[in-house]
Enzyme design. Sequence first.
Site, PDB file in Angstrom:
ATOM      1  CG  ASP A   1      -2.198   0.801   1.049  1.00  0.00           C
ATOM      2  OD1 ASP A   1      -3.275   0.191   0.966  1.00  0.00           O
ATOM      3  OD2 ASP A   1      -2.122   2.054   0.938  1.00  0.00           O
TER       4      ASP A   1
ATOM      5  CB  VAL B   1      -0.269  -0.859  -7.501  1.00  0.00           C
ATOM      6  CG1 VAL B   1      -0.332  -1.570  -6.174  1.00  0.00           C
ATOM      7  CG2 VAL B   1      -1.407   0.142  -7.673  1.00  0.00           C
TER       8      VAL B   1
ATOM      9  CE1 TYR C   1     -13.398   3.172  -8.187  1.00  0.00           C
ATOM     10  CE2 TYR C   1     -15.687   2.826  -8.829  1.00  0.00           C
ATOM     11  CZ  TYR C   1     -14.591   2.492  -8.048  1.00  0.00           C
ATOM     12  OH  TYR C   1     -14.694   1.462  -7.141  1.00  0.00           O
TER      13      TYR C   1
END
Length: 252
Positions: free
Chosen positions: A37, A64, A155
């Site tokens: 994270d 990521v 999104y």
Amino acid sequence: MGVLDDRVVCVAGAARGIGQAAAVAVANQGASVIGLDLNTEGLATTTELVEKAGTRMWATTCDVTDRAAVGTAIDSGAEQLGGVHGLVTAPMVFTPMSFLETTQEQLMRDLGVMVAGPMNLMQAAVPHMQRAGWGKIVNFGSVAATLGSARHASYAAAKDAVRGLSHVAAREFAADDITVNIVCPVARTPSADVSAGDLGPNGWDLIIAQTPKGRIAEPEDIAGVIAFLLSPASDFVTGRTLFVDGGMGSFW
Ligand SMILES: NC(=O)c1ccc[n+]([C@@H]2O[C@H](COP(=O)([O-])OP(=O)(O)OC[C@H]3O[C@@H](n4cnc5c(N)ncnc54)[C@H](O)[C@@H]3O)[C@@H](O)[C@H]2O)c1
């Protein structure tokens, strides 16, 4: 004894919300956890929870979207804990925005975290799974994409893109005994609070009114389904989307 004894599950987005609950759920089934994270403090909390459940967690701060960093993190975690058998790709970002005002920057940011991120994670984790001869991957879609929620353009684009990516991965890796499935959850988390809040001060009440179960899930309600998709009980399920939404988006 748990169904994930001696397994190692990498959870990206492990610092809070559904990722944190998934880390604890797989630890309860005996798995060790590689936690990734951006939020170091949240990772420390998750580590405590996993250790309380009786297994080990190796955690590192990792973005990521950084392909090289993801590769290094997963390889290091695998070396520390003994491979990678499961992967949960939970990171998300969300900014409510009208369709016409959504900028190229926001679109690319969302595709980076929620499409390139899972791609980077899968490309790093799958070779470990192939070596182990068994693997389980859980990616996340959203009812915001399948229902087309207003003010969720970038999104939603990312969330349905990752479903396409998952379908291809499911087909390519099936012969390696690696399953790839998608969960579309609705659960009370900090990001979901932003989405509900964008509907107005009674946003959650509006969502509950559209939810046949009549309540909003907690992250733990979603984590049990994730643990199932990471367990041998789901060996013949791949390329599927499971809606874990109390019935809200699934009756169409
Ligand atoms: N909560 C819901 O109702 C809901 C609905 C639909 C889909 N989802 C999906 O479920 C998954 C988990 O959602 P959540 O609500 O638990 O999210 P959350 O916001 O509670 O947690 C997301 C985590 O991702 C981390 N993160 C963000 N960007 C990152 C990056 N670049 N690299 C590494 N980590 C990063 C954050 O620090 C945070 O800890 C997401 O993929 C989300 O799209 C959630």
